[in-house]
Each structure stands twice: as structure tokens, then as C-alpha cells.
Write a protein that holds these residues in place. Structure first.
Motif, PDB file in Angstrom:
ATOM      1  N   ILE A  74       0.843  -1.202   0.000  1.00 62.97           N
ATOM      2  CA  ILE A  74       0.000   0.000   0.000  1.00 62.97           C
ATOM      3  C   ILE A  74       0.877   1.251   0.000  1.00 62.97           C
ATOM      4  O   ILE A  74       2.062   1.179   0.355  1.00 62.97           O
ATOM      5  CB  ILE A  74      -0.955   0.009   1.214  1.00 62.97           C
ATOM      6  CG1 ILE A  74      -0.163  -0.109   2.525  1.00 62.97           C
ATOM      7  CG2 ILE A  74      -1.984  -1.120   1.097  1.00 62.97           C
ATOM      8  CD1 ILE A  74      -0.994   0.037   3.775  1.00 62.97           C
ATOM      9  N   PRO A  75       0.320   2.395  -0.391  1.00 63.57           N
ATOM     10  CA  PRO A  75       1.118   3.626  -0.472  1.00 63.57           C
ATOM     11  C   PRO A  75       1.820   4.018   0.829  1.00 63.57           C
ATOM     12  O   PRO A  75       2.903   4.592   0.797  1.00 63.57           O
ATOM     13  CB  PRO A  75       0.099   4.687  -0.879  1.00 63.57           C
ATOM     14  CG  PRO A  75      -0.948   3.926  -1.613  1.00 63.57           C
ATOM     15  CD  PRO A  75      -1.032   2.591  -0.904  1.00 63.57           C
ATOM     16  N   GLU A  76       1.257   3.674   1.964  1.00 64.25           N
ATOM     17  CA  GLU A  76       1.837   4.059   3.250  1.00 64.25           C
ATOM     18  C   GLU A  76       3.130   3.314   3.590  1.00 64.25           C
ATOM     19  O   GLU A  76       3.779   3.626   4.590  1.00 64.25           O
ATOM     20  CB  GLU A  76       0.812   3.841   4.373  1.00 64.25           C
ATOM     21  CG  GLU A  76      -0.380   4.773   4.293  1.00 64.25           C
ATOM     22  CD  GLU A  76      -1.437   4.356   3.270  1.00 64.25           C
ATOM     23  OE1 GLU A  76      -2.303   5.185   2.950  1.00 64.25           O
ATOM     24  OE2 GLU A  76      -1.400   3.221   2.764  1.00 64.25           O
ATOM     25  N   LEU A  77       3.544   2.366   2.773  1.00 62.29           N
ATOM     26  CA  LEU A  77       4.759   1.596   3.051  1.00 62.29           C
ATOM     27  C   LEU A  77       6.041   2.282   2.608  1.00 62.29           C
ATOM     28  O   LEU A  77       7.116   1.734   2.773  1.00 62.29           O
ATOM     29  CB  LEU A  77       4.679   0.216   2.393  1.00 62.29           C
ATOM     30  CG  LEU A  77       3.676  -0.737   3.000  1.00 62.29           C
ATOM     31  CD1 LEU A  77       3.734  -2.076   2.277  1.00 62.29           C
ATOM     32  CD2 LEU A  77       3.925  -0.933   4.481  1.00 62.29           C
ATOM     33  N   GLY A  78       5.935   3.461   2.061  1.00 64.37           N
ATOM     34  CA  GLY A  78       7.138   4.181   1.662  1.00 64.37           C
ATOM     35  C   GLY A  78       8.018   4.450   2.870  1.00 64.37           C
ATOM     36  O   GLY A  78       7.547   4.842   3.923  1.00 64.37           O
ATOM     37  N   ASN A  79       9.308   4.202   2.730  1.00 57.02           N
ATOM     38  CA  ASN A  79      10.264   4.416   3.805  1.00 57.02           C
ATOM     39  C   ASN A  79      11.287   5.431   3.313  1.00 57.02           C
ATOM     40  O   ASN A  79      11.936   5.200   2.305  1.00 57.02           O
ATOM     41  CB  ASN A  79      10.942   3.091   4.162  1.00 57.02           C
ATOM     42  CG  ASN A  79      11.880   3.210   5.328  1.00 57.02           C
ATOM     43  OD1 ASN A  79      11.944   4.236   5.997  1.00 57.02           O
ATOM     44  ND2 ASN A  79      12.628   2.167   5.578  1.00 57.02           N
ATOM     45  N   SER A  80      11.411   6.551   3.995  1.00 52.75           N
ATOM     46  CA  SER A  80      12.331   7.611   3.583  1.00 52.75           C
ATOM     47  C   SER A  80      12.039   8.067   2.151  1.00 52.75           C
ATOM     48  O   SER A  80      12.930   8.213   1.327  1.00 52.75           O
ATOM     49  CB  SER A  80      13.785   7.150   3.702  1.00 52.75           C
ATOM     50  OG  SER A  80      14.081   6.820   5.021  1.00 52.75           O
ATOM     51  N   ARG A  81      10.771   8.214   1.875  1.00 53.61           N
ATOM     52  CA  ARG A  81      10.295   8.695   0.571  1.00 53.61           C
ATOM     53  C   ARG A  81      10.552   7.731  -0.577  1.00 53.61           C
ATOM     54  O   ARG A  81      10.625   8.136  -1.734  1.00 53.61           O
ATOM     55  CB  ARG A  81      10.879  10.052   0.250  1.00 53.61           C
ATOM     56  CG  ARG A  81      10.496  11.100   1.273  1.00 53.61           C
ATOM     57  CD  ARG A  81      10.998  12.423   0.853  1.00 53.61           C
ATOM     58  NE  ARG A  81      10.838  13.345   1.963  1.00 53.61           N
ATOM     59  CZ  ARG A  81      10.915  14.629   1.856  1.00 53.61           C
ATOM     60  NH1 ARG A  81      11.154  15.172   0.698  1.00 53.61           N
ATOM     61  NH2 ARG A  81      10.768  15.386   2.903  1.00 53.61           N
ATOM     62  N   ALA A  82      10.716   6.453  -0.277  1.00 57.84           N
ATOM     63  CA  ALA A  82      10.910   5.459  -1.330  1.00 57.84           C
ATOM     64  C   ALA A  82      10.310   4.133  -0.890  1.00 57.84           C
ATOM     65  O   ALA A  82      10.085   3.896   0.296  1.00 57.84           O
ATOM     66  CB  ALA A  82      12.391   5.286  -1.653  1.00 57.84           C
TER      67      ALA A  82
END
Length: 75
Positions: free
Chosen positions: A12-20
Motif C-alpha cells: 500500500i502507499p503508506e509503506l514508503g520508507n524515507s520517501r521510497a
């Protein structure tokens, strides 16, 4: 359609870590800044793999066991 791991977590979109987003199997991981691009690349993989936090907050790699239709509300 989004990939879903055995534990029920979906990409899902919320899984981005440090903008990636980190996708790919262990040892072949890469970071993709855009969610939709990462999702497109996951669709092209023989087995979709991505990093996500577990219940303890540790980031680990999971592999899709199925794909589900889900609305994408962010990204």
C-alpha cells in the motif's frame, strides 16, 4: 490489483520508507520513489517482493501469495 503477503499485509502507499519503496528479492532490492512505478515493477516480477514493517516495527521482505483489488487512496 495489489500484491498481498501470506501474513495479509498488502503493498500500500503508506509503506514508503524515507520517501521510497523498497522492492525486489533479498540481494536484488532497489528503491523506487513513486508508488505507482513500484507497483508496476512488482507486477512484472516473477514473485513480487517488498519490504514492510512487522508488528515490532522491523522492516522485512515479504513475498506476494495473491493479488487483490484494492482502492489506492494515496500516493
Amino acid at each position: 490489483m495489489v500484491p498481498v503477503a501470506r501474513d495479509g499485509t498488502a503493498f500500500i502507499p503508506e509503506l514508503g520508507n524515507s520517501r521510497a519503496y523498497t522492492i525486489g528479492p533479498k540481494g536484488e532490492e532497489r528503491k523506487v520513489a513513486d508508488y505507482r512505478q513500484a507497483l508496476q515493477e512488482l507486477r512484472a516480477m516473477p514473485k513480487a517482493c517488498w519490504r514492510r514493517p512487522n508488528d515490532a516495527g522491523n522492516w522485512g521482505i515479504v513475498t506476494a501469495v495473491r493479488w487483490e483489488m484494492r482502492p489506492i487512496t494515496a500516493a
